[in-house]
Design a protein around this motif. Structure first.
Motif, PDB file in Angstrom:
ATOM      1  N   UNK A 156       5.942  19.023  -6.023  1.00 38.74           N
ATOM      2  CA  UNK A 156       6.934  18.211  -6.724  1.00 38.74           C
ATOM      3  C   UNK A 156       6.927  18.457  -8.227  1.00 38.74           C
ATOM      4  N   UNK A 157       5.735  18.499  -8.814  1.00 40.92           N
ATOM      5  CA  UNK A 157       5.638  18.677 -10.267  1.00 40.92           C
ATOM      6  C   UNK A 157       5.550  20.139 -10.679  1.00 40.92           C
ATOM      7  N   UNK A 158       5.187  21.006  -9.722  1.00 47.80           N
ATOM      8  CA  UNK A 158       5.030  22.414 -10.045  1.00 47.80           C
ATOM      9  C   UNK A 158       3.813  22.699 -10.893  1.00 47.80           C
ATOM     10  N   UNK A 159       2.824  21.827 -10.825  1.00 48.09           N
ATOM     11  CA  UNK A 159       1.615  21.997 -11.627  1.00 48.09           C
ATOM     12  C   UNK A 159       0.429  22.401 -10.757  1.00 48.09           C
ATOM     13  N   UNK A 160      -0.446  23.243 -11.317  1.00 47.05           N
ATOM     14  CA  UNK A 160      -1.697  23.575 -10.652  1.00 47.05           C
ATOM     15  C   UNK A 160      -2.663  22.418 -10.872  1.00 47.05           C
ATOM     16  N   UNK A 161      -3.011  21.722  -9.798  1.00 46.80           N
ATOM     17  CA  UNK A 161      -3.894  20.563  -9.895  1.00 46.80           C
ATOM     18  C   UNK A 161      -5.312  20.987 -10.228  1.00 46.80           C
TER      19      UNK A 161
END
Length: 340
Positions: A149-154
């Motif tokens: 959803x955010x397109x971020x690498x957690x």
């Protein structure tokens, strides 16, 4: 794999009305073409390529999410054939700006956005709810967990050297990653990325598949020429299946009833069928040059293999293993996935 210095991303395909109308109830087959940098969309009923979508450099691994979106791995690393030395491969240019997660609109036949996905990955899997990607980063020895959803690498979880194959175990609690150089599997927690365990398998492991209930894992080993059978709960190899002479086991898939395991044998040019009950190879048939990716149709009646040097996809009758069709696609097809 260093093919070998691969980087990944993921392409999300939002199936448009035009594709749904064409494919009808037969579904769609998605094929990544590494050298022509595109994705072939095949109508499973007619066997026709109904769309060819440019997706970026070196598309390979492919997955379909629970909502029908399709993810395709793309890479900014150079293609280094097995005949090239590591030193010569290291001299080739790398473009990390081409790594990412490309969002593709199928109806419009274009990439809509690009999300990060970590460096130098090749393969990946998606969580049961479709919210996370688990991506192997070969150069870094990590597995990136990406929030869709955010397109971020957690986070980037440390795994084995040269990670490649990635598979979420049914149930959604853990993810398995092959370590080519260490000849092992690393298991991480799907939620936190915490290291749970690692264990040895065959030489140069490639693909991972699970029985439908998640109780048994199967791991191909290209150099070892074997398939390891693993007690998934105990994380222990219980049997090693020797594949036919000349086999280089790569891709792997398990039938919906768990009775058959299908393995593509790479440079062996064949597909083998393992009886899951006996652990024996019951049949091996030629399918094309260097088959890698493999998928089973939703109804279990057809098998699809991506044959790189053949530039085509072989369709087989799953019951008889007769080749029913060969479908020309792009250059160097690599991965196959089935969609609605």
């Amino acid at each position: 794999m260093r093919n070998r210095g691969l980087a990944v991303a993921s392409v999300i395909l939002i199936a448009g009305a035009a594709c749904r109308t064409s494919a009808g109830a037969n579904g769609l087959v998605y094929v990544t073409n590494e050298d022509s940098r595109d994705l072939s969309v095949i109508d499973a009923g007619s066997g026709r390529v109904i769309a060819t979508i440019p997706v970026g450099t070196r598309p390979r691994g492919v997955r379909v999410g629970p909502d029908g979106r399709v993810f395709v791995a793309v890479s900014g690393s150079p293609k280094c054939p097995p005949s090239m030395s590591d030193a010569d491969c290291a001299k080739l240019a790398v473009d990390r700006s081409k790594d990412g997660i490309a969002v593709v609109n199928v109806a419009a036949r274009r990439v809509e956005r690009v999300l990060p996905g970590g460096t130098d990955p090749e393969a990946f899997d998606i969580s049961d709810d479709g919210q996370r990607l688990y991506v192997s980063n070969e150069d870094a020895g990590t597995a990136s967990i990406v929030d869709v959803a955010t397109g971020k690498v957690i986070m980037a979880a440390p795994v084995g050297h040269e990670p490649e194959g990635v598979r979420a175990r049914p149930g959604g609690r853990e993810v398995w990653i092959t370590g080519e150089a260490d000849h092992d599997i690393t298991v991480i927690d799907a939620g936190t990325g915490a290291h749970l365990v690692h264990f040895e398998v065959g030489a140069r492991p490639r693909g991972i598949a699970f029985s439908p209930d998640g109780a048994t894992g199967y791991v191909t080993a290209e150099v070892g020429g074997t398939v390891s059978v693993v007690d998934a709960s105990a994380r222990r190899v219980t049997a090693v299946i020797q594949m036919p002479a000349g086999s280089k086991p790569m891709g792997i898939a398990v039938s919906a009833d768990g009775r058959r395991v299908y393995v593509t044998n790479g440079r062996g040019g064949t597909l083998s069928v393992i009886d899951a009950g006996t652990g024996r190879v019951v049949r091996t048939v030629p399918v094309g040059k260097r088959p890698w990716g493999i998928a089973i149709s939703a109804d279990g009646r057809r098998l699809y293999t991506a044959n790189g040097p053949s530039n085509d996809v072989t369709v087989l009758d799953a019951a008889t293993l007769a080749v029913t069709r060969r479908i020309p696609v792009g250059r160097s097809p690599w991965g196959v996935a089935i969609g609605r």
